[in-house]
Enzyme design. Structure first.
Site, PDB file in Angstrom:
ATOM      1  CD  GLU A 192     -10.181 -35.352 -10.901  1.00 45.20           C
ATOM      2  OE1 GLU A 192      -9.706 -34.537 -10.070  1.00 45.20           O
ATOM      3  OE2 GLU A 192     -10.829 -36.355 -10.557  1.00 45.20           O
ATOM      4  CB  CYS A 212     -13.968 -34.444 -11.508  1.00 46.10           C
ATOM      5  SG  CYS A 212     -13.235 -33.370 -10.249  1.00 46.10           S
ATOM      6  CB  CYS A 226     -15.873 -36.568  -7.303  1.00 43.32           C
ATOM      7  SG  CYS A 226     -15.627 -34.888  -7.899  1.00 43.32           S
ATOM      8  CG  HIS A 285     -11.862 -31.914  -6.899  1.00 42.21           C
ATOM      9  ND1 HIS A 285     -12.765 -32.960  -6.866  1.00 42.21           N
ATOM     10  CD2 HIS A 285     -12.021 -31.244  -5.727  1.00 42.21           C
ATOM     11  CE1 HIS A 285     -13.431 -32.922  -5.720  1.00 42.21           C
ATOM     12  NE2 HIS A 285     -13.007 -31.888  -5.027  1.00 42.21           N
TER      13      HIS A 285
END
Length: 196
Positions: A102, A133, A130, A100
């Site tokens: 992040e 993260c 999420c 992801h």
């Protein structure tokens, strides 16, 4: 109940000439205290640097969309406001479900200063992180998180497990949201509309 002062636009009723002429002070007082006026004109809580960094995150989201990745972008700045990491989602490109934006930005920022923690750093991301993260943000000891659009389905900060409210969370960053939320949401909507 006395509500805090905020800059507002007067409603059509409050703007009527007869009312203004008869009771100008009451009309202004009502405008200041009325909860109906909070959706009108508000003071922007974000700095110009915040806007600039979110624009950079939106650029990364657009780059991710061009790579056929879910268009989410992330930026990390140091305590001087300088961008030290910027990236978008790369889950398909790297065949990694954890890639992801992040997570990749945190890895890059930590590597740049050779440390597992980056306190006094700020993360800007186009979509609410999420739970995975959110946990990585906490473990990296990032001090501030600013995200654009909320994610009712997959978010882990304001929605879902609300990671930072859990007793197992050891570090809770300062969280602000809603910065360029419409632009962030629009990129995602357009991406998924093309997929249908």
């Amino acid at each position: 109940m006395v509500l805090p002062f905020t800059l507002t636009r007067l409603s059509p009723i409050q703007r009527s000439a007869s009312r203004r002429e008869q009771r100008p002070a009451r009309a202004i007082l009502f405008a200041i205290r009325s909860p109906l006026c909070f959706s009108s004109l508000m003071i922007d809580p974000f700095t110009e640097n915040d806007h600039s960094c979110m624009r950079a995150a939106l650029e990364e989201a657009n780059h991710a969309a061009m790579r056929d990745e879910v268009p989410i972008g992330a930026i990390i700045t140091n305590d001087k406001g300088e961008i030290v990491a910027r990236t978008g989602n790369k889950t398909r490109e790297l065949s990694d479900p954890c890639a992801h934006a992040e997570i990749l930005a945190i890895r890059s920022a930590c590597e740049s200063i050779n440390s597992q923690r980056i306190p006094n750093y700020t993360l800007y991301v186009t979509l609410e992180p999420c739970a995975m993260c959110a946990a990585a943000i906490s473990f990296a000891r990032i001090s501030r998180v600013i995200f654009g659009a909320s994610d009712q389905k997959g978010g882990g900060i304001l929605h879902g497990g609300k990671f930072y409210t859990q007793p197992t969370c050891h570090h809770k960053p300062s969280v602000q949201h809603g910065l360029m939320a419409d632009e962030s949401g629009e990129i995602l909507k357009n991406f998924f509309k093309k997929k249908r």
